[in-house]
Design an enzyme around this catalytic site. Sequence first.
Site, mmCIF file in Angstrom:
data_model
loop_
_atom_site.group_PDB
_atom_site.id
_atom_site.type_symbol
_atom_site.label_atom_id
_atom_site.label_comp_id
_atom_site.label_asym_id
_atom_site.label_seq_id
_atom_site.Cartn_x
_atom_site.Cartn_y
_atom_site.Cartn_z
ATOM 1 N N HIS A 170 -10.952 -1.044 -26.341
ATOM 2 C CA HIS A 170 -11.368 0.076 -26.064
ATOM 3 C C HIS A 170 -10.440 1.009 -27.020
ATOM 4 O O HIS A 170 -9.277 0.692 -27.381
ATOM 5 C CB HIS A 170 -10.933 0.501 -24.694
ATOM 6 C CG HIS A 170 -11.854 -0.218 -23.780
ATOM 7 N ND1 HIS A 170 -11.513 -1.575 -23.450
ATOM 8 C CD2 HIS A 170 -12.854 0.008 -23.024
ATOM 9 C CE1 HIS A 170 -12.412 -2.052 -22.921
ATOM 10 N NE2 HIS A 170 -13.455 -1.022 -22.425
ATOM 11 N N ASP A 196 -15.114 0.370 -27.408
ATOM 12 C CA ASP A 196 -15.848 1.266 -26.443
ATOM 13 C C ASP A 196 -15.160 2.430 -26.132
ATOM 14 O O ASP A 196 -13.924 2.627 -26.665
ATOM 15 C CB ASP A 196 -15.950 0.529 -25.140
ATOM 16 C CG ASP A 196 -17.146 -0.612 -25.115
ATOM 17 O OD1 ASP A 196 -17.641 -0.978 -26.355
ATOM 18 O OD2 ASP A 196 -17.381 -1.316 -24.328
HETATM 19 ZN ZN LIG Z 1 -16.728 1.977 -21.303
#
Ligand SMILES: [Zn+2]
Length: 286
Positions: free
Chosen positions: A166, A21
């Site tokens: 992430h 992400d």
């Molecule tokens: Zn996010």
Amino acid sequence: MDIKVVRKIDVVAPLTALTFDDGPHPVFTPRALEILAKHGVNATFFFPGSRVERLGELVKQVQDAGHEIGAHGYSHKNLVSLGYGGAYEELSKAQEALKLATGRTSPYLRPPYGAYNQMVLKAAGECGFQYSVMWNVDPRDYASAPGAILQSVLKDVAPGNIILFHEVTPSTTAALDLVIKSITDRGLRLGTITELFDSLGKPELAGEPTPFRELRLRTPLMRGPDVETVQMALNGRGYDPGKLDGMYGQQTSMAVKHFQLDFDLEPTGSVTREVCGRLGVAIRKA
Ligand SMILES: [Zn+2]
């Protein structure tokens, strides 16, 4: 037109989804791409549309490397808090940004903060999304040291699971190489959300569990999804079983022999229950 929410995908194949992400990031995305390429792994990246607009070339690079791209809202706002009109605007702008950068919209949405409700799903459906892709393995990589990330992933990883990373934190890229290596050492293969869905489309991979059969070289060649599972596991551990075609030929048998030698087993070239255990795969009779 609501969309489906998925947290895991009920695959039979030893496949796990790797997702990132919040990117792209000018420093960490190229590093992640390098590590993924080294292992021959494809992942799914969920980008906020505003970053796609700013870093379009990097987005293209991710796409050209064979990875899959989904949307992570437009400005990373909590969609639930925006009302239908606001959510619709964020999501349609996200699709437009993807279309401009990659030539296509995406069926996959990961709502920022994992926040969604019926209204968000409806707006997402109107904007052409088909799945809200959640996750069930969260090592909290943005707040953890590389060692803790690895431990947390290994504790939870299993076929069909969806790992949340992430790509904007240094500790994630620091952990990534070892995470991929450790997962493949367990006989699991990492892939995109679409790869997991595609493996469901293979009817021979679905169905009820049936008894184990021992695999060995014989004429005619043994074939089936169990052979393919073993081939993928061998491949993931650095042994070359030849084509991953689900046929137990000479080269697959050779790869098993090498594996057996490395693990102090008699090099018979046959896949016994013990070999399966060492490979970290569960196979079933074809
Ligand atoms: Zn996010």
